[in-house]
Scaffold this active site. Structure first.
Site, PDB file in Angstrom:
ATOM      1  N   HIS A 393       7.790  -5.895  -1.283  1.00 42.14           N
ATOM      2  CA  HIS A 393       8.180  -4.882  -0.295  1.00 42.14           C
ATOM      3  C   HIS A 393       7.368  -5.053   0.994  1.00 42.14           C
ATOM      4  O   HIS A 393       7.935  -5.158   2.094  1.00 42.14           O
ATOM      5  CB  HIS A 393       7.948  -3.498  -0.904  1.00 42.14           C
ATOM      6  CG  HIS A 393       8.251  -2.350  -0.010  1.00 42.14           C
ATOM      7  ND1 HIS A 393       9.377  -1.569  -0.156  1.00 42.14           N
ATOM      8  CD2 HIS A 393       7.572  -1.819   1.048  1.00 42.14           C
ATOM      9  CE1 HIS A 393       9.377  -0.619   0.755  1.00 42.14           C
ATOM     10  NE2 HIS A 393       8.287  -0.749   1.514  1.00 42.14           N
ATOM     11  N   GLU A 394       6.040  -5.081   0.869  1.00 36.52           N
ATOM     12  CA  GLU A 394       5.196  -5.200   2.060  1.00 36.52           C
ATOM     13  C   GLU A 394       5.378  -6.562   2.727  1.00 36.52           C
ATOM     14  O   GLU A 394       5.290  -6.673   3.961  1.00 36.52           O
ATOM     15  CB  GLU A 394       3.730  -4.970   1.694  1.00 36.52           C
ATOM     16  CG  GLU A 394       3.427  -3.608   1.077  1.00 36.52           C
ATOM     17  CD  GLU A 394       3.879  -2.436   1.942  1.00 36.52           C
ATOM     18  OE1 GLU A 394       4.048  -2.615   3.173  1.00 36.52           O
ATOM     19  OE2 GLU A 394       4.066  -1.332   1.387  1.00 36.52           O
TER      20      GLU A 394
END
Length: 601
Positions: A393-394
């Site tokens: 995600h990051e």
């Protein structure tokens, strides 16, 4: 005697496991020099005050100086923020953040004349400016400024608002210090009989424990601290809400929600449609909890039973290098440039601060700048599969920044959160798809489907509940209703009842959850997680099942920064968020996953 596991100090970490901030700023000493340079530049804004109507050349010079100042300030502010995130108890780094915030407030005050002065120019002058050659690079900037004309105050009033910037963050800062530095949660005995320190960073680890007694003990012990501080936490949250209401009223918006949506040019129908669609599909969510209760062989299901993986007791462990390899393999459909850049960033180039340490900022985030790598903070646990997804995600955020900074000039590289959450959850979808393809048997497939269900539940269902809570408490404040411990908990309790359903057992402490969510201090942010995943599900399917055209459209979206309004960027990529279709599609997919999980288990 039970072994006690405590978080390591920052100084004891292997440098290879920490981020390398040198490309951003070589040292604290260099930061001091950049800070001083920035500080010396603040008075230079005055050279342009009262002169923006002299001609396009003067305005172009002013906008160029403002952008250059902002670009340097981005480096200075980001370095201070990242250093402070390493250890919230480090007073030197906390002072760096405070000094930068003070500087930023003074700079905002010095520059506060720019927007109202532009907006005060005669229409004829503005029309000439919009076609002037000197202002061609700033044309979109000017058009966006002009949108704010009804909500911009005269120069003196804008200066007064700018002076309030540091004060306006007091509630949020107090909350973060209380949450990350002052609140101590004690020790909890894990399933191995070992005493482990309970913290914001380790709470999620306890919630996936296969031993229900461990999950239950951690849940009640964790929330006991919030109960002990509930009046303070309610006061900080109320202070943040009243700040939002104040600024919305001062600027002439009908509500704080309208004020929050206006900069992205997102109509409130998008926000309301999300809530309406999720509420319409809540019976599917309730059915999922019943499936989970039955499969876990529980008489009653509590909140601390909703995160343990299904099938229960399955162990999944990924070292950092294994996680990086897995993520890069999953993202192969995005091409070699994307994957190799990300691999270097997560390994040799040290974009990421990997593991928990004493005093470290909880959770995870990506923090990118135009002139340095897009850094990632993690609190990675090898035994928690969700942490692999968090890293993916990051990484989506960071690669969005990487592409944007390389394909847009500085004023147009900074994409807004509405589209940011698409890039991040898109990566999670590709990772989930990759893992499901590799599943060796029905048990492993069931486990991965259960994780995918929980991701949609956490990102669409849960964030929409948060979004509805934000809307309700801001409306209460706007109507003059007091925001107290009792009113906040009662409002949240009603939403918990609606979203979890009549068969779900709600522990009384769960209503305290509304006092521990950091995103509530950045109002009307969380709905973008839900719209983002809804768009990401659609776009990931386009890329996986499409060809070069679909891939180029998605990469074009990553490269576009903020060169268009977010809804237009997403339409170019292939999804229209002004229609109910993306949210409906995501929740229909959720229902299909629940059906398959029930069948497999």
């Amino acid at each position: 005697m039970a072994k006690i596991h405590r978080l390591p100090s920052r100084s004891s970490l292997d440098p290879a496991d920490t981020w390398d901030l040198a490309p951003l700023c070589a040292s604290d000493a260099e930061w001091e020099k950049l800070y001083a340079r920035l500080n010396r530049q603040i008075p230079r804004f005055a050279r342009y005050r009262g002169r923006l109507g002299e001609g396009p050349q003067v305005l172009a010079e002013c906008l160029k100086f403002d952008a250059a100042f902002d670009r340097l300030a981005e480096r200075v502010g980001t370095y201070a923020h990242l250093r402070a995130a390493e250890d919230q108890t480090n007073s030197h780094c906390q002072a760096m953040v405070a000094r930068y915030q003070n500087l930023a407030t003074r700079a905002a005050e010095a520059a506060s004349f720019i927007r109202p002065e532009i907006l005060s120019l005669p229409k004829k002058t503005l029309d000439q400016y919009l076609t002037a050659r000197e202002l061609a690079p700033w044309r979109l900037v000017l058009k966006r400024i002009l949108r704010f004309k009804p909500h911009t105050l005269p120069a003196r009033e804008e200066a007064l608002l700018a002076m309030q910037g540091e004060m306006a963050q007091a509630a949020s800062h107090a909350f973060r210090q209380l949450l990350d530095a002052d609140m101590k949660f004690g020790l909890v005995k894990d399933e191995k009989g070992e005493l482990v320190e309970l913290s914001n960073a380790t709470f999620s680890k306890f919630m996936v424990s296969p031993e229900r007694s461990v999950r239950k003990a951690a849940f009640h012990q964790y929330y006991a601290q919030f109960a002990a501080h509930e009046h303070t936490l309610a006061a900080t949250l109320a202070g943040s809400v009243h700040k939002d209401v104040y600024y919305a009223r001062v600027r002439g918006y009908a509500s704080s929600l309208e004020a929050a949506l206006f900069p992205d040019n997102v109509p409130q129908t998008v926000y309301d449609n999300l809530i309406a669609q999720v509420r319409q599909h809540l019976p599917i969510v309730h059915r999922y909890y019943e499936v989970r209760r039955r499969k876990m062989k529980l008489r009653q299901i509590h909140h601390y039973d909703t995160y343990v993986p299904l099938p229960a007791g399955r162990q999944v462990r990924h070292t950092w290098d294994e996680a990086v390899n897995l993520i890069v393999d999953a993202l192969a459909p995005l091409g070699e440039e994307y994957c190799q850049t990300l691999r270097r960033g997560l390994t040799t180039d040290r974009w990421c601060d990997r593991y928990p340490n004493l005093g470290k900022h909880s959770g995870a985030f990506s923090s990118g700048t135009y002139d340095a790598p897009p850094y990632i903070l993690m609190n990675y646990h090898p035994e928690v599969l969700n942490d692999v997804f968090t890293l993916a995600h990051e990484a989506g955020h960071s690669m969005h920044t990487w592409y944007s900074a390389r394909h847009q000039p500085y004023p147009y590289y900074g994409y807004v959160i509405f589209v940011a959450e698409v890039a991040s959850t898109f990566n999670e979808e590709l990772l989930s798809h990759h893992l499901l393809k590799q599943a060796r048997d029905d048990r492993e497939r069931a486990y991965l489907i259960g994780r995918e269900i929980d991701d949609i539940r956490a990102t669409i269902i849960r964030q929409t509940m948060f979004a509805e809570f934000e809307k309700q408490i801001h409306a209460m404040a706007e109507a003059g209703e007091p925001l107290t411990v009792q009113s906040l908990r009662a409002t949240y309790r009603k939403l918990l009842e609606d979203y979890f359903g009549p068969q779900f057992v709600l522990d009384d402490e769960l209503s305290l959850e509304c006092l521990r969510i950091p995103h509530f201090y950045r109002a009307f942010y969380v709905y973008k997680y839900a719209t983002g995943l809804s768009a990401a599900i659609a776009l990931s399917q386009r890329v996986l099942h499409g060809g070069k055209q679909e891939l180029d459209a998605y990469l074009g979206f990553l490269k576009a920064g903020c060169s268009k309004d977010p809804l237009d960027l997403l339409r170019d990529a292939g999804v229209d968020m002004e229609t109910p279709q993306p949210v409906q599609t995501a929740l229909t997919y959720f229902g299909q996953l629940v059906d398959e999980l029930d069948m497999l288990l």
